[in-house]
Design a protein around this motif. Structure first.
Motif, mmCIF file in Angstrom:
data_model
loop_
_atom_site.group_PDB
_atom_site.id
_atom_site.type_symbol
_atom_site.label_atom_id
_atom_site.label_comp_id
_atom_site.label_asym_id
_atom_site.label_seq_id
_atom_site.Cartn_x
_atom_site.Cartn_y
_atom_site.Cartn_z
ATOM 1 N N UNK A 19 0.854 -1.195 0.000
ATOM 2 C CA UNK A 19 0.000 0.000 0.000
ATOM 3 C C UNK A 19 0.882 1.234 0.000
ATOM 4 N N UNK A 20 0.320 2.338 -0.498
ATOM 5 C CA UNK A 20 0.949 3.640 -0.253
ATOM 6 C C UNK A 20 -0.033 4.474 0.547
ATOM 7 N N UNK A 21 0.415 4.947 1.706
ATOM 8 C CA UNK A 21 -0.383 5.843 2.536
ATOM 9 C C UNK A 21 0.172 7.249 2.356
ATOM 10 N N UNK A 22 -0.723 8.173 1.957
ATOM 11 C CA UNK A 22 -0.319 9.584 1.891
ATOM 12 C C UNK A 22 -0.841 10.255 3.143
ATOM 13 N N UNK A 23 0.077 10.764 3.943
ATOM 14 C CA UNK A 23 -0.276 11.362 5.231
ATOM 15 C C UNK A 23 0.629 12.573 5.470
ATOM 16 N N UNK A 24 0.011 13.708 5.783
ATOM 17 C CA UNK A 24 0.744 14.956 6.077
ATOM 18 C C UNK A 24 1.749 15.288 4.969
ATOM 19 N N UNK A 25 1.368 15.049 3.717
ATOM 20 C CA UNK A 25 2.211 15.404 2.585
ATOM 21 C C UNK A 25 3.363 14.438 2.308
ATOM 22 N N UNK A 26 3.425 13.327 3.052
ATOM 23 C CA UNK A 26 4.471 12.331 2.815
ATOM 24 C C UNK A 26 3.853 11.027 2.305
ATOM 25 N N UNK A 27 4.661 10.276 1.549
ATOM 26 C CA UNK A 27 4.215 8.966 1.050
ATOM 27 C C UNK A 27 4.908 7.851 1.818
ATOM 28 N N UNK A 28 4.099 6.994 2.425
ATOM 29 C CA UNK A 28 4.616 5.825 3.151
ATOM 30 C C UNK A 28 4.235 4.581 2.362
ATOM 31 N N UNK A 29 5.246 3.831 1.927
ATOM 32 C CA UNK A 29 5.001 2.591 1.179
ATOM 33 C C UNK A 29 5.105 1.416 2.151
ATOM 34 N N UNK A 30 4.081 0.576 2.138
ATOM 35 C CA UNK A 30 4.052 -0.583 3.034
ATOM 36 C C UNK A 30 4.411 -1.859 2.275
ATOM 37 N N UNK A 31 5.336 -2.638 2.795
ATOM 38 C CA UNK A 31 5.612 -4.005 2.348
ATOM 39 C C UNK A 31 5.651 -4.193 0.825
ATOM 40 N N UNK A 32 6.690 -3.608 0.170
ATOM 41 C CA UNK A 32 6.722 -3.608 -1.298
ATOM 42 C C UNK A 32 6.960 -4.982 -1.949
ATOM 43 N N UNK A 33 5.922 -5.500 -2.546
ATOM 44 C CA UNK A 33 5.954 -6.751 -3.331
ATOM 45 C C UNK A 33 5.010 -6.483 -4.500
ATOM 46 N N UNK A 34 5.504 -5.776 -5.509
ATOM 47 C CA UNK A 34 4.613 -5.243 -6.541
ATOM 48 C C UNK A 34 4.998 -5.818 -7.901
ATOM 49 N N UNK A 35 6.159 -5.412 -8.435
ATOM 50 C CA UNK A 35 6.609 -5.987 -9.706
ATOM 51 C C UNK A 35 6.878 -7.489 -9.533
ATOM 52 N N UNK A 36 7.256 -7.893 -8.327
ATOM 53 C CA UNK A 36 7.544 -9.300 -8.039
ATOM 54 C C UNK A 36 6.287 -10.141 -7.862
ATOM 55 N N UNK A 37 5.135 -9.504 -7.717
ATOM 56 C CA UNK A 37 3.865 -10.216 -7.543
ATOM 57 C C UNK A 37 3.511 -10.950 -8.849
ATOM 58 N N UNK A 38 3.307 -12.272 -8.803
ATOM 59 C CA UNK A 38 3.046 -13.022 -10.040
ATOM 60 C C UNK A 38 1.777 -12.558 -10.779
ATOM 61 N N UNK A 39 0.877 -11.839 -10.094
ATOM 62 C CA UNK A 39 -0.361 -11.366 -10.737
ATOM 63 C C UNK A 39 -0.219 -9.984 -11.369
ATOM 64 N N UNK A 40 0.943 -9.363 -11.181
ATOM 65 C CA UNK A 40 1.117 -7.992 -11.678
ATOM 66 C C UNK A 40 2.025 -8.010 -12.905
ATOM 67 N N UNK A 41 1.532 -7.403 -13.981
ATOM 68 C CA UNK A 41 2.326 -7.352 -15.223
ATOM 69 C C UNK A 41 2.724 -5.919 -15.538
ATOM 70 N N UNK A 42 3.947 -5.749 -15.989
ATOM 71 C CA UNK A 42 4.401 -4.460 -16.492
ATOM 72 C C UNK A 42 4.209 -3.301 -15.531
ATOM 73 N N UNK A 43 4.587 -3.481 -14.313
ATOM 74 C CA UNK A 43 4.555 -2.348 -13.383
ATOM 75 C C UNK A 43 5.988 -1.964 -13.060
ATOM 76 N N UNK A 44 6.342 -0.712 -13.337
ATOM 77 C CA UNK A 44 7.707 -0.243 -13.123
ATOM 78 C C UNK A 44 7.816 0.413 -11.742
ATOM 79 N N UNK A 45 8.396 -0.316 -10.796
ATOM 80 C CA UNK A 45 8.476 0.219 -9.426
ATOM 81 C C UNK A 45 9.426 1.410 -9.312
ATOM 82 N N UNK A 46 10.261 1.615 -10.344
ATOM 83 C CA UNK A 46 11.192 2.751 -10.259
ATOM 84 C C UNK A 46 10.447 4.085 -10.381
ATOM 85 N N UNK A 47 9.168 4.028 -10.787
ATOM 86 C CA UNK A 47 8.356 5.255 -10.826
ATOM 87 C C UNK A 47 7.818 5.638 -9.450
#
Ligand code: NI
Ligand code: MN
Length: 226
Positions: free
Chosen positions: A11-39
């Motif tokens: 998840x990404x939580x936006x709070x007080x103008x900051x972005x908090x990313x929780x437990x990053x498993x996104x491009x590595x997720x077998x159900x996710x195609x073509x997601x560039x985490x460098x963005x």
């Protein structure tokens, strides 16, 4: 407070103008195609525990964002050896960051790294500022410790709970957890990623509805405002 879902337990939580990313498993997720985490350009990355399905994209994202880690002492020490900066916490402790307060709370699970290194004890995060408060349970069983959260933190606006069973609590126990934490707005995670955690989402929603609790099951990339 805006919460965006990136699959599994990310998840990404936006709070007080900051972005908090929780437990990053996104491009590595077998159900996710073509997601560039460098963005992704989070300011902080919160890591609940060291299992691969919670950290797989962490190093790539840090390299491209200079995000600072927040996790338990062992996980922060592990990444410090790789030159990645972080803020170490331990169970029951809270700390005031620039965006608000985080309390690192108990989770009943395990936490070894994929390479076998010690990932300390797993945890969850309660995150709040003057307006809002949200609980990320991390991977956990239903535990009586959850009853301490409404006693020791501001009133929850929302909570992110695993519902996929097998490795964590299933939705029946998660609905009891929602009662323990006195929260009627729940966001589901950690389900339908792999065969052992495949569930009937309609049944899950119904189980929560019967207790008067709203279970949100956002699509990948969908955001919720609290
Ligand atoms: Ni896990
Ligand atoms: Mn997991």
């Amino acid at each position: 407070m805006k919460l965006s879902y990136y699959g599994h337990a990310s998840f990404i939580l936006e709070i007080s103008g900051k972005q908090l990313l929780l437990d990053p498993f996104i491009a590595s997720n077998p159900n996710v195609e073509n997601f560039d985490v460098t963005n992704l350009k989070p300011d902080y990355i919160l890591v609940s525990h060291a299992h691969g399905d919670h950290i797989a994209d962490l190093e790539t994202i840090v390299k491209h964002s200079k995000a600072k880690l927040i996790s338990n002492y062992e996980i922060i020490s592990y990444y410090a050896q790789k030159g990645i900066e972080g803020h170490a916490m331990n169970h029951g402790g809270k700390y005031q960051f620039e965006f608000g307060t985080i309390k690192y709370v108990n989770a009943v699970h395990t936490s070894s790294f994929p390479d076998g290194a010690n990932g300390g004890q797993p945890g969850g995060f309660v995150v709040w500022n003057d307006q809002n408060c949200i609980y990320f349970a991390g991977d956990t069983a239903l535990t009586l410790d959850m009853k301490l959260i409404p006693m020791s933190c501001p009133k929850l606006d929302a909570a992110v709970l695993p519902i996929g069973d097998n490795f964590t609590m299933g939705y029946e126990d998660a609905a009891i957890a929602a009662e323990f934490i006195k929260c009627d707005t729940i966001v589901a995670c950690h389900y339908n990623t792999f065969p052992p955690i495949s569930i009937n989402v309609d049944e899950a929603r119904k189980t929560f509805e019967e207790k008067g609790i709203k279970l949100h099951t956002p699509a990948f990339g969908e955001s919720l405002e609290f």
